[in-house]
Scaffold this active site. Structure first.
Site, PDB file in Angstrom:
ATOM      1  N   LYS A   1       1.171  -0.370 -10.164  1.00 54.54           N
ATOM      2  CA  LYS A   1       0.932   0.605  -9.095  1.00 54.54           C
ATOM      3  C   LYS A   1      -0.253   1.475  -9.505  1.00 54.54           C
ATOM      4  O   LYS A   1      -0.232   2.081 -10.568  1.00 54.54           O
ATOM      5  CB  LYS A   1       2.191   1.445  -8.886  1.00 54.54           C
ATOM      6  CG  LYS A   1       2.106   2.420  -7.727  1.00 54.54           C
ATOM      7  CD  LYS A   1       3.483   2.950  -7.379  1.00 54.54           C
ATOM      8  CE  LYS A   1       3.422   4.087  -6.401  1.00 54.54           C
ATOM      9  NZ  LYS A   1       4.754   4.470  -5.922  1.00 54.54           N
TER      10      LYS A   1
ATOM     11  N   LYS B   1      15.900   5.066   1.478  1.00 52.20           N
ATOM     12  CA  LYS B   1      15.643   4.486   2.803  1.00 52.20           C
ATOM     13  C   LYS B   1      15.259   3.024   2.587  1.00 52.20           C
ATOM     14  O   LYS B   1      14.856   2.665   1.466  1.00 52.20           O
ATOM     15  CB  LYS B   1      14.545   5.259   3.545  1.00 52.20           C
ATOM     16  CG  LYS B   1      13.282   5.383   2.736  1.00 52.20           C
ATOM     17  CD  LYS B   1      12.210   6.154   3.447  1.00 52.20           C
ATOM     18  CE  LYS B   1      11.008   6.288   2.535  1.00 52.20           C
ATOM     19  NZ  LYS B   1       9.885   6.988   3.085  1.00 52.20           N
TER      20      LYS B   1
ATOM     21  N   ASN C   1      12.241   1.829   0.499  1.00 48.74           N
ATOM     22  CA  ASN C   1      12.225   2.066  -0.948  1.00 48.74           C
ATOM     23  C   ASN C   1      13.249   1.222  -1.699  1.00 48.74           C
ATOM     24  O   ASN C   1      13.539   1.466  -2.849  1.00 48.74           O
ATOM     25  CB  ASN C   1      12.447   3.550  -1.248  1.00 48.74           C
ATOM     26  CG  ASN C   1      11.223   4.361  -0.915  1.00 48.74           C
ATOM     27  OD1 ASN C   1      10.124   3.824  -0.852  1.00 48.74           O
ATOM     28  ND2 ASN C   1      11.401   5.644  -0.680  1.00 48.74           N
TER      29      ASN C   1
ATOM     30  N   ASP D   1      15.100  10.067  -1.716  1.00 49.16           N
ATOM     31  CA  ASP D   1      14.269   9.331  -0.758  1.00 49.16           C
ATOM     32  C   ASP D   1      14.835   7.933  -0.553  1.00 49.16           C
ATOM     33  O   ASP D   1      14.104   6.952  -0.537  1.00 49.16           O
ATOM     34  CB  ASP D   1      12.817   9.283  -1.246  1.00 49.16           C
ATOM     35  CG  ASP D   1      11.835   9.023  -0.099  1.00 49.16           C
ATOM     36  OD1 ASP D   1      12.237   9.167   1.076  1.00 49.16           O
ATOM     37  OD2 ASP D   1      10.683   8.672  -0.373  1.00 49.16           O
TER      38      ASP D   1
ATOM     39  N   LYS E   1       0.862  -1.172   0.000  1.00 49.21           N
ATOM     40  CA  LYS E   1       0.000   0.000   0.000  1.00 49.21           C
ATOM     41  C   LYS E   1       0.901   1.224   0.000  1.00 49.21           C
ATOM     42  O   LYS E   1       1.826   1.310   0.803  1.00 49.21           O
ATOM     43  CB  LYS E   1      -0.840  -0.042   1.281  1.00 49.21           C
ATOM     44  CG  LYS E   1      -2.073   0.782   1.243  1.00 49.21           C
ATOM     45  CD  LYS E   1      -2.993   0.395   2.409  1.00 49.21           C
ATOM     46  CE  LYS E   1      -4.135   1.382   2.536  1.00 49.21           C
ATOM     47  NZ  LYS E   1      -3.794   2.631   3.171  1.00 49.21           N
ATOM     48  N   GLY E   2       0.666   2.130  -0.924  1.00 45.31           N
ATOM     49  CA  GLY E   2       1.448   3.365  -0.960  1.00 45.31           C
ATOM     50  C   GLY E   2       0.636   4.508  -0.381  1.00 45.31           C
ATOM     51  O   GLY E   2      -0.491   4.301   0.061  1.00 45.31           O
ATOM     52  N   LYS E   3       1.202   5.675  -0.383  1.00 46.33           N
ATOM     53  CA  LYS E   3       0.520   6.843   0.170  1.00 46.33           C
ATOM     54  C   LYS E   3      -0.715   7.190  -0.654  1.00 46.33           C
ATOM     55  O   LYS E   3      -1.702   7.645  -0.126  1.00 46.33           O
ATOM     56  CB  LYS E   3       1.467   8.046   0.184  1.00 46.33           C
ATOM     57  CG  LYS E   3       2.503   7.960   1.313  1.00 46.33           C
ATOM     58  CD  LYS E   3       3.248   9.267   1.520  1.00 46.33           C
ATOM     59  CE  LYS E   3       4.404   9.476   0.582  1.00 46.33           C
ATOM     60  NZ  LYS E   3       5.447   8.476   0.529  1.00 46.33           N
ATOM     61  N   PHE E   4      -0.656   6.951  -1.962  1.00 47.61           N
ATOM     62  CA  PHE E   4      -1.742   7.400  -2.832  1.00 47.61           C
ATOM     63  C   PHE E   4      -2.423   6.264  -3.585  1.00 47.61           C
ATOM     64  O   PHE E   4      -3.155   6.484  -4.523  1.00 47.61           O
ATOM     65  CB  PHE E   4      -1.218   8.439  -3.824  1.00 47.61           C
ATOM     66  CG  PHE E   4      -0.637   9.624  -3.134  1.00 47.61           C
ATOM     67  CD1 PHE E   4      -1.463  10.504  -2.450  1.00 47.61           C
ATOM     68  CD2 PHE E   4       0.721   9.840  -3.134  1.00 47.61           C
ATOM     69  CE1 PHE E   4      -0.936  11.598  -1.788  1.00 47.61           C
ATOM     70  CE2 PHE E   4       1.259  10.942  -2.475  1.00 47.61           C
ATOM     71  CZ  PHE E   4       0.429  11.812  -1.800  1.00 47.61           C
TER      72      PHE E   4
ATOM     73  N   VAL F   1      -0.335  -1.301  -4.783  1.00 48.63           N
ATOM     74  CA  VAL F   1       0.474  -1.977  -5.791  1.00 48.63           C
ATOM     75  C   VAL F   1      -0.005  -3.432  -5.867  1.00 48.63           C
ATOM     76  O   VAL F   1      -0.189  -4.078  -4.831  1.00 48.63           O
ATOM     77  CB  VAL F   1       1.971  -1.930  -5.417  1.00 48.63           C
ATOM     78  CG1 VAL F   1       2.815  -2.581  -6.492  1.00 48.63           C
ATOM     79  CG2 VAL F   1       2.429  -0.481  -5.193  1.00 48.63           C
TER      80      VAL F   1
ATOM     81  N   ASP G   1      10.490   3.697  -6.193  1.00 48.69           N
ATOM     82  CA  ASP G   1       9.892   4.891  -5.632  1.00 48.69           C
ATOM     83  C   ASP G   1      10.643   6.171  -5.990  1.00 48.69           C
ATOM     84  O   ASP G   1      11.425   6.691  -5.190  1.00 48.69           O
ATOM     85  CB  ASP G   1       9.860   4.747  -4.098  1.00 48.69           C
ATOM     86  CG  ASP G   1       8.508   5.134  -3.579  1.00 48.69           C
ATOM     87  OD1 ASP G   1       7.725   5.676  -4.345  1.00 48.69           O
ATOM     88  OD2 ASP G   1       8.243   4.868  -2.394  1.00 48.69           O
TER      89      ASP G   1
ATOM     90  N   THR H   1      12.445  11.538   4.289  1.00 48.97           N
ATOM     91  CA  THR H   1      12.025  11.019   5.595  1.00 48.97           C
ATOM     92  C   THR H   1      13.012  11.503   6.647  1.00 48.97           C
ATOM     93  O   THR H   1      14.214  11.509   6.402  1.00 48.97           O
ATOM     94  CB  THR H   1      12.039   9.483   5.558  1.00 48.97           C
ATOM     95  OG1 THR H   1      11.298   9.059   4.426  1.00 48.97           O
ATOM     96  CG2 THR H   1      11.423   8.903   6.800  1.00 48.97           C
TER      97      THR H   1
HETATM   98  P1  ATP Z   1       4.849   6.843  -2.780  1.00 48.96           P
HETATM   99  O1  ATP Z   1       6.026   7.364  -2.011  1.00 48.96           O
HETATM  100  O2  ATP Z   1       4.874   7.148  -4.256  1.00 48.96           O
HETATM  101  O3  ATP Z   1       3.522   7.136  -2.141  1.00 48.96           O
HETATM  102  P2  ATP Z   1       4.911   4.435  -1.547  1.00 48.96           P
HETATM  103  O4  ATP Z   1       6.232   4.334  -0.905  1.00 48.96           O
HETATM  104  O5  ATP Z   1       3.784   4.807  -0.672  1.00 48.96           O
HETATM  105  O6  ATP Z   1       4.981   5.333  -2.767  1.00 48.96           O
HETATM  106  P3  ATP Z   1       5.568   2.190  -3.056  1.00 48.96           P
HETATM  107  O7  ATP Z   1       6.863   2.142  -2.315  1.00 48.96           O
HETATM  108  O8  ATP Z   1       5.674   2.484  -4.495  1.00 48.96           O
HETATM  109  O9  ATP Z   1       4.562   3.146  -2.340  1.00 48.96           O
HETATM  110  O10 ATP Z   1       4.782   0.836  -2.901  1.00 48.96           O
HETATM  111  C1  ATP Z   1       4.261   0.393  -1.664  1.00 48.96           C
HETATM  112  C2  ATP Z   1       4.726  -1.018  -1.367  1.00 48.96           C
HETATM  113  O11 ATP Z   1       4.335  -1.909  -2.419  1.00 48.96           O
HETATM  114  C3  ATP Z   1       6.235  -1.142  -1.326  1.00 48.96           C
HETATM  115  O12 ATP Z   1       6.722  -0.784  -0.082  1.00 48.96           O
HETATM  116  C4  ATP Z   1       6.429  -2.609  -1.671  1.00 48.96           C
HETATM  117  O13 ATP Z   1       6.222  -3.428  -0.547  1.00 48.96           O
HETATM  118  C5  ATP Z   1       5.341  -2.865  -2.683  1.00 48.96           C
HETATM  119  N1  ATP Z   1       5.884  -2.671  -4.027  1.00 48.96           N
HETATM  120  C6  ATP Z   1       5.986  -1.509  -4.692  1.00 48.96           C
HETATM  121  N2  ATP Z   1       6.549  -1.667  -5.894  1.00 48.96           N
HETATM  122  C7  ATP Z   1       6.821  -2.982  -6.014  1.00 48.96           C
HETATM  123  C8  ATP Z   1       7.420  -3.803  -7.048  1.00 48.96           C
HETATM  124  N3  ATP Z   1       7.850  -3.258  -8.167  1.00 48.96           N
HETATM  125  N4  ATP Z   1       7.543  -5.115  -6.819  1.00 48.96           N
HETATM  126  C9  ATP Z   1       7.122  -5.650  -5.660  1.00 48.96           C
HETATM  127  N5  ATP Z   1       6.559  -4.952  -4.657  1.00 48.96           N
HETATM  128  C10 ATP Z   1       6.398  -3.630  -4.826  1.00 48.96           C
HETATM  129 MG    MG Z   2       7.832   3.516  -0.864  1.00 49.49          MG
END
Ligand code: ATP
Ligand code: MG
Length: 291
Positions: free
Chosen positions: A57, A153, A156, A151, A34-37, A40, A169, A186
């Site tokens: 995503k 960390k 990511n 970013d 789950k991302g902020k917006f 996935v 990310d 962060t």
């Molecule tokens: P943003 O900063 O754009 O809001 P986010 O950090 O909230 O993004 P992502 O990091 O893109 O969101 O995705 C959320 C989670 O989904 C990740 O932490 C990871 O566990 C999983 N995920 C994202 N992209 C992939 C990928 N290409 N393959 C496998 N898992 C993924």
């Molecule tokens: Mg992320």
């Protein structure tokens, strides 16, 4: 001999490839995170003969428009789509529908580095050095293209099916030619010049590498504190200390100390990180280390 007359299937396939992607081109599988917006999902594309597994995503337009982030997202995607490196998650394409924007990403089967780190507490020097070397290579590639990630960390950083590190990310990345003045990222990974909100450049990624290397080896970030202001204060003082356990080599501490330097111009360059004796001695040249 025209291949077009020889192979009508290929012609059909080429025509398909020119069509923009749409949701009907995918079979959606389990949620990956789950991302902020948005979320996935694991997905299989049905357009090519290979039926590739990808990560899709999904970002809700309402969400990004609420925060006026559409331009940032577009910029993120334009930057990302041009990055082709073994340690960077590929963005194969993207497409909108009326409510959402979909990003077609390379699937990282091994999940987040963060999860591994939490599971086992801290990494071996071999594993930490392998990840730092992979990351330095990915960042050197980005910096060559005038892209700062901003970013970096553990959340990511993802792992592929073999355990190779993949940067994901690009939400905060920026393509730049001059020093920037934006506060982002962060807290634990903020460089002093970002805390002070003065101009910063590529060296912020190098600072983050120092923080990351510390967290890989000790399991906690170096400037952790009860409060935000406490973390800020510790970053500003570069209040760095190395616990006695777990035991970490002097060479690793030396690398960390050369990255967590307040004056950004004095931080070790990516090239020098890759040439550092700790990296040379410990990192696995295949980029894969699961021990
Ligand atoms: P943003 O900063 O754009 O809001 P986010 O950090 O909230 O993004 P992502 O990091 O893109 O969101 O995705 C959320 C989670 O989904 C990740 O932490 C990871 O566990 C999983 N995920 C994202 N992209 C992939 C990928 N290409 N393959 C496998 N898992 C993924
Ligand atoms: Mg992320």
């Amino acid at each position: 001999m025209g291949s077009q007359t020889q192979n009508p299937n290929r012609e059909k396939e080429e025509e398909q490839n020119l069509k923009p992607w749409c949701l009907q081109d995918f079979e959606i599988g389990k949620p990956l995170g789950k991302g902020k917006f948005g979320r996935v999902y694991l997905a299989r594309e049905l357009k090519s003969q290979y039926k590739y597994i990808v990560a899709l995503k999904v970002i809700y337009r309402e969400q990004i428009e609420k925060y006026s982030l559409y331009h940032q997202l577009k910029r993120e995607m334009e930057i990302h789509i041009n990055l082709h490196h073994p340690n960077i998650i590929r963005l194969f394409g993207w497409f909108p529908d009326p409510e959402r924007v979909f990003l077609i990403l390379e699937y990282a089967h091994g999940g987040e580095v963060y999860e591994q780190l939490r599971k086992i507490g801290h990494f071996t020097e071999k594993r930490a050095a392998t990840y730092i070397a992979s990351l330095s290579q990915a960042l050197a590639y980005c910096h060559e293209k005038d892209v700062i990630h901003r970013d970096i960390k553990p959340e990511n950083l993802l792992l592929d099916h073999e355990g190779r590190l993949k940067v994901s990310d690009f939400g905060w990345s920026v393509q730049m030619r001059s020093k920037r003045h934006t506060l982002c990222g962060t807290l634990d990974y903020l460089a002093p010049e970002m805390v002070e909100n003065i101009a910063h450049d590529y060296a912020i990624d190098n600072w983050a590498l120092g923080v990351l290397c510390y967290e890989f080896l000790y399991g906690v970030p170096p400037f952790e504190s009860e409060s935000q202001s406490g973390t800020f204060r510790r970053i500003m003082k570069v209040d760095l200390s190395f616990p006695s356990t777990p035991q970490v080599s002097t060479e690793a501490k030396n690398l960390i100390s050369q990255l967590l330097v307040k004056d950004s111009s004095k931080r070790l360059s990516l090239q020098k990180i890759m040439e550092h004796s700790w990296i040379i001695r410990n990192s696995d040249p295949t980029g894969i280390c699961n021990e």
